[in-house]
Design a protein around this motif. Sequence first.
Motif, PDB file in Angstrom:
ATOM      1  N   TYR A   5     -11.714  -0.715  -4.554  1.00 13.51           N
ATOM      2  CA  TYR A   5     -12.236   0.458  -4.022  1.00 13.51           C
ATOM      3  C   TYR A   5     -11.276   0.817  -2.523  1.00 13.51           C
ATOM      4  CZ  TYR A   5     -15.172   2.821  -0.676  1.00 13.51           C
ATOM      5  OH  TYR A   5     -15.549   3.864   0.222  1.00 13.51           O
ATOM      6  N   LEU A   6     -11.035  -0.111  -1.854  1.00 12.82           N
ATOM      7  CA  LEU A   6     -10.309   0.435  -0.630  1.00 12.82           C
ATOM      8  C   LEU A   6      -8.875   1.043  -0.875  1.00 12.82           C
ATOM      9  CD1 LEU A   6     -10.865  -3.009   1.575  1.00 12.82           C
ATOM     10  CD2 LEU A   6     -11.567  -0.632   2.060  1.00 12.82           C
ATOM     11  N   ALA A   7      -8.330   0.484  -2.003  1.00 11.27           N
ATOM     12  CA  ALA A   7      -6.908   1.005  -2.168  1.00 11.27           C
ATOM     13  C   ALA A   7      -7.251   2.569  -2.965  1.00 11.27           C
ATOM     14  CB  ALA A   7      -6.248   0.211  -3.334  1.00 11.27           C
ATOM     15  N   GLN A   8      -8.241   2.509  -3.411  1.00  9.07           N
ATOM     16  CA  GLN A   8      -8.696   4.005  -4.072  1.00  9.07           C
ATOM     17  C   GLN A   8      -8.928   5.121  -2.733  1.00  9.07           C
ATOM     18  OE1 GLN A   8     -12.416   5.032  -5.458  1.00  9.07           O
ATOM     19  NE2 GLN A   8     -11.813   6.242  -7.099  1.00  9.07           N
ATOM     20  N   ARG A   9      -9.756   4.687  -1.916  1.00 10.54           N
ATOM     21  CA  ARG A   9      -9.991   5.144  -0.740  1.00 10.54           C
ATOM     22  C   ARG A   9      -8.674   5.556   0.165  1.00 10.54           C
ATOM     23  NH1 ARG A   9     -14.045   2.638   3.874  1.00 10.54           N
ATOM     24  NH2 ARG A   9     -12.003   2.218   4.858  1.00 10.54           N
ATOM     25  N   PHE A  10      -7.869   4.558   0.243  1.00 12.12           N
ATOM     26  CA  PHE A  10      -6.658   4.815   0.917  1.00 12.12           C
ATOM     27  C   PHE A  10      -5.836   6.062   0.346  1.00 12.12           C
ATOM     28  CE2 PHE A  10      -1.775   3.850   0.469  1.00 12.12           C
ATOM     29  CZ  PHE A  10      -1.434   4.083   2.155  1.00 12.12           C
ATOM     30  N   LEU A  11      -5.800   5.883  -1.015  1.00  8.84           N
ATOM     31  CA  LEU A  11      -4.946   6.948  -1.706  1.00  8.84           C
ATOM     32  C   LEU A  11      -5.507   8.245  -1.652  1.00  8.84           C
ATOM     33  CD1 LEU A  11      -3.973   4.983  -5.054  1.00  8.84           C
ATOM     34  CD2 LEU A  11      -2.593   5.741  -3.100  1.00  8.84           C
ATOM     35  N   ASN A  12      -6.942   8.335  -1.519  1.00  4.54           N
ATOM     36  CA  ASN A  12      -7.660   9.404  -1.397  1.00  4.54           C
ATOM     37  C   ASN A  12      -7.407   9.999  -0.083  1.00  4.54           C
ATOM     38  OD1 ASN A  12      -9.181  10.050  -3.777  1.00  4.54           O
ATOM     39  ND2 ASN A  12     -10.470   8.703  -3.410  1.00  4.54           N
ATOM     40  N   GLU A  13      -7.243   9.315   0.885  1.00  2.00           N
ATOM     41  CA  GLU A  13      -6.984   9.523   2.357  1.00  2.00           C
ATOM     42  C   GLU A  13      -5.514   9.988   2.533  1.00  2.00           C
ATOM     43  OE1 GLU A  13      -9.983   6.367   4.509  1.00  2.00           O
ATOM     44  OE2 GLU A  13      -7.821   5.973   4.370  1.00  2.00           O
ATOM     45  N   GLN A  14      -4.737   9.798   1.705  1.00  2.00           N
ATOM     46  CA  GLN A  14      -3.357  10.201   1.506  1.00  2.00           C
ATOM     47  C   GLN A  14      -3.140  11.589   0.718  1.00  2.00           C
ATOM     48  OE1 GLN A  14      -0.726   8.299   2.920  1.00  2.00           O
ATOM     49  NE2 GLN A  14      -2.456   7.551   3.736  1.00  2.00           N
ATOM     50  N   GLY A  15      -4.500  12.061   0.467  1.00  2.00           N
ATOM     51  CA  GLY A  15      -4.386  13.475  -0.444  1.00  2.00           C
ATOM     52  C   GLY A  15      -4.173  13.090  -1.865  1.00  2.00           C
ATOM     53  N   ILE A  16      -4.184  11.929  -2.389  1.00  2.00           N
ATOM     54  CA  ILE A  16      -4.093  11.803  -3.775  1.00  2.00           C
ATOM     55  C   ILE A  16      -5.452  11.612  -4.357  1.00  2.00           C
ATOM     56  CG2 ILE A  16      -3.339  10.106  -5.439  1.00  2.00           C
ATOM     57  CD1 ILE A  16      -0.944   9.512  -3.352  1.00  2.00           C
TER      58      ILE A  16
ATOM     59  N   LEU B  88     -12.326   4.417 -11.188  1.00  2.00           N
ATOM     60  CA  LEU B  88     -12.178   3.228 -11.035  1.00  2.00           C
ATOM     61  C   LEU B  88     -12.518   2.444 -12.243  1.00  2.00           C
ATOM     62  CD1 LEU B  88     -13.473   2.148  -7.419  1.00  2.00           C
ATOM     63  CD2 LEU B  88     -11.264   2.384  -8.164  1.00  2.00           C
ATOM     64  N   SER B  89     -11.744   1.847 -12.974  1.00  2.00           N
ATOM     65  CA  SER B  89     -11.915   1.161 -14.334  1.00  2.00           C
ATOM     66  C   SER B  89     -12.058  -0.269 -14.092  1.00  2.00           C
ATOM     67  CB  SER B  89     -10.749   1.308 -15.288  1.00  2.00           C
ATOM     68  OG  SER B  89     -10.701   0.345 -16.344  1.00  2.00           O
ATOM     69  N   MET B  90     -13.075  -0.990 -13.769  1.00  2.00           N
ATOM     70  CA  MET B  90     -13.147  -2.222 -13.323  1.00  2.00           C
ATOM     71  C   MET B  90     -14.662  -2.878 -13.809  1.00  2.00           C
ATOM     72  SD  MET B  90     -13.125  -1.945  -9.220  1.00  2.00           S
ATOM     73  CE  MET B  90     -14.784  -1.238  -8.313  1.00  2.00           C
TER      74      MET B  90
ATOM     75  N   TYR C 174       0.855  -1.220  -0.046  1.00  2.00           N
ATOM     76  CA  TYR C 174       0.172  -0.122   0.011  1.00  2.00           C
ATOM     77  C   TYR C 174       0.996   1.187  -0.031  1.00  2.00           C
ATOM     78  CZ  TYR C 174      -5.157  -0.899   0.602  1.00  2.00           C
ATOM     79  OH  TYR C 174      -6.321  -1.353   0.139  1.00  2.00           O
ATOM     80  N   GLU C 175       2.019   1.332   1.090  1.00  2.00           N
ATOM     81  CA  GLU C 175       2.960   2.408   1.095  1.00  2.00           C
ATOM     82  C   GLU C 175       3.557   2.477  -0.571  1.00  2.00           C
ATOM     83  OE1 GLU C 175       3.005   4.376   3.243  1.00  2.00           O
ATOM     84  OE2 GLU C 175       1.551   3.308   4.460  1.00  2.00           O
ATOM     85  N   ALA C 176       4.009   1.513  -0.984  1.00  2.00           N
ATOM     86  CA  ALA C 176       4.725   1.672  -2.415  1.00  2.00           C
ATOM     87  C   ALA C 176       3.565   2.265  -3.435  1.00  2.00           C
ATOM     88  CB  ALA C 176       5.110   0.305  -2.914  1.00  2.00           C
ATOM     89  N   LEU C 177       2.375   1.796  -3.298  1.00  2.19           N
ATOM     90  CA  LEU C 177       1.455   2.358  -4.154  1.00  2.19           C
ATOM     91  C   LEU C 177       1.247   3.937  -4.191  1.00  2.19           C
ATOM     92  CD1 LEU C 177      -1.229   1.644  -6.190  1.00  2.19           C
ATOM     93  CD2 LEU C 177      -2.538   1.456  -4.235  1.00  2.19           C
TER      94      LEU C 177
ATOM     95  N   GLU D 211     -19.572  -1.626  -6.590  1.00  2.18           N
ATOM     96  CA  GLU D 211     -18.318  -1.484  -5.584  1.00  2.18           C
ATOM     97  C   GLU D 211     -17.484  -0.119  -6.054  1.00  2.18           C
ATOM     98  OE1 GLU D 211     -17.275  -2.634  -2.713  1.00  2.18           O
ATOM     99  OE2 GLU D 211     -18.630  -4.314  -2.803  1.00  2.18           O
ATOM    100  N   GLY D 212     -18.191   0.605  -6.798  1.00  3.10           N
ATOM    101  CA  GLY D 212     -17.824   2.114  -7.217  1.00  3.10           C
ATOM    102  C   GLY D 212     -17.289   2.306  -8.534  1.00  3.10           C
ATOM    103  N   ALA D 213     -17.093   1.280  -9.652  1.00  2.00           N
ATOM    104  CA  ALA D 213     -16.783   1.374 -10.818  1.00  2.00           C
ATOM    105  C   ALA D 213     -17.282   2.626 -11.513  1.00  2.00           C
ATOM    106  CB  ALA D 213     -17.084   0.118 -11.712  1.00  2.00           C
ATOM    107  N   THR D 214     -16.415   3.426 -12.272  1.00  2.00           N
ATOM    108  CA  THR D 214     -16.679   4.389 -13.028  1.00  2.00           C
ATOM    109  C   THR D 214     -16.822   4.120 -14.453  1.00  2.00           C
ATOM    110  OG1 THR D 214     -14.653   5.632 -12.949  1.00  2.00           O
ATOM    111  CG2 THR D 214     -16.221   6.098 -11.247  1.00  2.00           C
TER     112      THR D 214
END
Length: 236
Positions: free
Chosen positions: A189-200, A205-207, A147-150, A219-222
């Motif tokens: 979705y959780l990975a996207q939420r994590f990045l948003n919480e990091q200010g990114i 979401l392409s899925m 997650y940190e590397a992402l 689950e939030g696909a756009t």
Amino acid sequence: MKLATPNTPLHQILERMANAAAQAGRPPSAVQLIAVSKKQPIEAIEALYAAGQHRFGESYIQEAQKKINQLKDVPLEWHFIGPIQSNKTRPIAALFSWVHSVDRLSIAQRLNDQRPAELPPLNICLQVNISHETSKSGVLIDSEAQYEALAILASAIGRLPRLQLRGLMAIPAHSTDPIAQRQAFHRVYLAQRFLNEQGIALDSLSMGMSDDLEAAIAEGATMVRVGTALFGQRSA
Ligand SMILES: *Cc1c(COP(=O)(O)O)cnc(C)c1O
């Protein structure tokens, strides 16, 4: 929006997307259809365009180059969704509006450097790997360190001026079990939420493909990517 003729495959897919969005309490406009036209003839793309479809996805750059060139007078939006070799980034940077399959900084850097100045920034999704049994592509998101590397990769891409980092893309292992499908997409979705919480800030979401687009939309696909269910079987 132009409506597809009832009972065509396009109409059926759009209806499934709209129903899934409604079920999830999301407006139908929140989810876009990417028609995956790889190994399909120009005529099939033109027919779908005539029915109101504007967004098309391609996976093989040589084939895509030829088709995009032949269709350059048609106002289509092209999405690159295939694996990217570093010696193929130049035509991708020049011909596409979106690239869904970026999974390392060296590729992002090349796309940034090669994006023609007269075009708007290239929209990027980072591909994450949620099925490493079946795929080698994508950034792993199994551990905290990954997650940190992402996050580090996403911030670095976010600083490239000719790219616009928009979201994440994933291709889960095939499953017909709706619960397993939801679980796989939930990880994205959780990975996207994590990045948003990091200010990114990510808005995409392409899925989701023809067998699992309902689970993906829940689950939030756009963006969902559908090929054979729209066009029929691909030619070899
Ligand atoms: C081919 C492909 C699709 C569409 O697959 P179909 O089985 O034809 O619907 C979607 N996403 C990616 C990344 C693909 O390579």
